[in-house]
Motif scaffolding. Structure first.
Motif, PDB file in Angstrom:
ATOM      1  N   LEU A  30       2.007 -11.711 -17.361  1.00 45.80           N
ATOM      2  CA  LEU A  30       1.548 -10.325 -16.491  1.00 45.80           C
ATOM      3  C   LEU A  30       2.484  -9.945 -15.528  1.00 45.80           C
ATOM      4  N   ILE A  31       3.463 -11.047 -15.156  1.00 46.91           N
ATOM      5  CA  ILE A  31       4.412 -11.056 -14.108  1.00 46.91           C
ATOM      6  C   ILE A  31       5.518 -10.393 -14.776  1.00 46.91           C
ATOM      7  N   PRO A  32       5.982  -9.188 -14.160  1.00 46.66           N
ATOM      8  CA  PRO A  32       7.021  -8.501 -14.884  1.00 46.66           C
ATOM      9  C   PRO A  32       8.312  -9.365 -15.008  1.00 46.66           C
ATOM     10  N   ASP A  33       9.058  -8.883 -15.960  1.00 47.03           N
ATOM     11  CA  ASP A  33      10.250  -9.726 -16.675  1.00 47.03           C
ATOM     12  C   ASP A  33      11.272  -9.915 -15.699  1.00 47.03           C
ATOM     13  N   TYR A  34      11.668  -8.579 -14.891  1.00 52.95           N
ATOM     14  CA  TYR A  34      12.659  -8.687 -13.956  1.00 52.95           C
ATOM     15  C   TYR A  34      12.325  -9.703 -12.743  1.00 52.95           C
ATOM     16  N   LEU A  35      11.349 -10.177 -12.413  1.00 51.27           N
ATOM     17  CA  LEU A  35      11.035 -11.256 -11.746  1.00 51.27           C
ATOM     18  C   LEU A  35      11.428 -12.684 -12.203  1.00 51.27           C
ATOM     19  N   VAL A  71      -2.529  -7.112   1.595  1.00 45.50           N
ATOM     20  CA  VAL A  71      -0.858  -7.259   1.019  1.00 45.50           C
ATOM     21  C   VAL A  71      -0.766  -7.625  -0.344  1.00 45.50           C
ATOM     22  N   LEU A  72      -1.663  -8.824  -0.651  1.00 39.61           N
ATOM     23  CA  LEU A  72      -1.267  -9.426  -1.936  1.00 39.61           C
ATOM     24  C   LEU A  72      -1.593  -8.499  -2.946  1.00 39.61           C
ATOM     25  N   LEU A  73      -2.909  -7.663  -2.743  1.00 34.77           N
ATOM     26  CA  LEU A  73      -3.124  -6.580  -3.726  1.00 34.77           C
ATOM     27  C   LEU A  73      -1.893  -5.378  -4.146  1.00 34.77           C
ATOM     28  N   ILE A  74      -1.333  -5.112  -2.912  1.00 32.63           N
ATOM     29  CA  ILE A  74      -0.300  -4.284  -2.844  1.00 32.63           C
ATOM     30  C   ILE A  74       1.129  -4.968  -3.805  1.00 32.63           C
ATOM     31  N   LEU A  75       1.113  -6.152  -3.308  1.00 33.66           N
ATOM     32  CA  LEU A  75       2.363  -6.854  -4.298  1.00 33.66           C
ATOM     33  C   LEU A  75       1.952  -6.815  -5.670  1.00 33.66           C
ATOM     34  N   PHE A  76       0.820  -7.041  -6.029  1.00 33.47           N
ATOM     35  CA  PHE A  76       0.352  -6.908  -7.452  1.00 33.47           C
ATOM     36  C   PHE A  76       0.597  -5.820  -8.187  1.00 33.47           C
ATOM     37  N   ILE A  77       0.869  -4.512  -7.451  1.00 32.57           N
ATOM     38  CA  ILE A  77       1.009  -3.079  -7.980  1.00 32.57           C
ATOM     39  C   ILE A  77       2.177  -3.095  -9.088  1.00 32.57           C
ATOM     40  N   PRO A  78       3.394  -3.753  -8.815  1.00 31.56           N
ATOM     41  CA  PRO A  78       4.337  -3.814  -9.685  1.00 31.56           C
ATOM     42  C   PRO A  78       3.947  -4.294 -10.945  1.00 31.56           C
TER      43      PRO A  78
END
Length: 127
Positions: A30-35, A71-78
């Motif tokens: 679920l982590i975006p490929d660009y990361l 903050v963690l939830l905001i970081l999960f938005i992408p």
């Protein structure tokens, strides 16, 4: 009522954080490929969820933990946006209807933030 919400929040984040270790593939994909470093991001997220969940349990650390959760939830938005762009389907995790993915991003995610913010007062768990 606030006490119950506090206990549920603690349990929710302890479970979610633990699940990063129980089934790492579920979150890693679920982590975006660009990361880069998907495994590292996955495990750090799990540790943070566990630590923040524990932090909510103590009045002296509750406010900081709640802010950390938000903050963690905001970081999960992408990740949520990337999931929608991918067609709301990740083979190793799950597939849902696009409207459910949008509901998760636009409704459930803000509810999780509000839920954390509601229990921020240091005496919420003790009353």
């Amino acid at each position: 009522m606030i006490r119950v919400l506090c206990l549920l929040l603690i349990g929710f984040y302890l479970f979610a954080g633990s699940y990063h270790f129980i089934n790492p593939g579920f979150y890693s994909d679920l982590i975006p490929d660009y990361l880069p470093y998907h495994s590292f991001i996955n495990y750090v997220s799990g540790v943070l969820e566990i630590v923040l969940g524990i932090g909510v349990a103590f009045p002296k650390t509750r406010l900081l933990a709640v802010k950390g959760i938000i903050v963690l939830l905001i970081l999960f938005i992408p990740s949520h946006i990337d999931f929608i762009i991918k067609g709301s389907c990740v083979e190793s995790a799950f597939c849902v209807s696009p409207w459910i993915a949008w509901l998760r991003l636009l409704i459930i995610h803000p509810i999780l933030m509000y839920w954390a913010w509601m229990i921020r007062k240091t005496d919420a768990y003790d009353t």
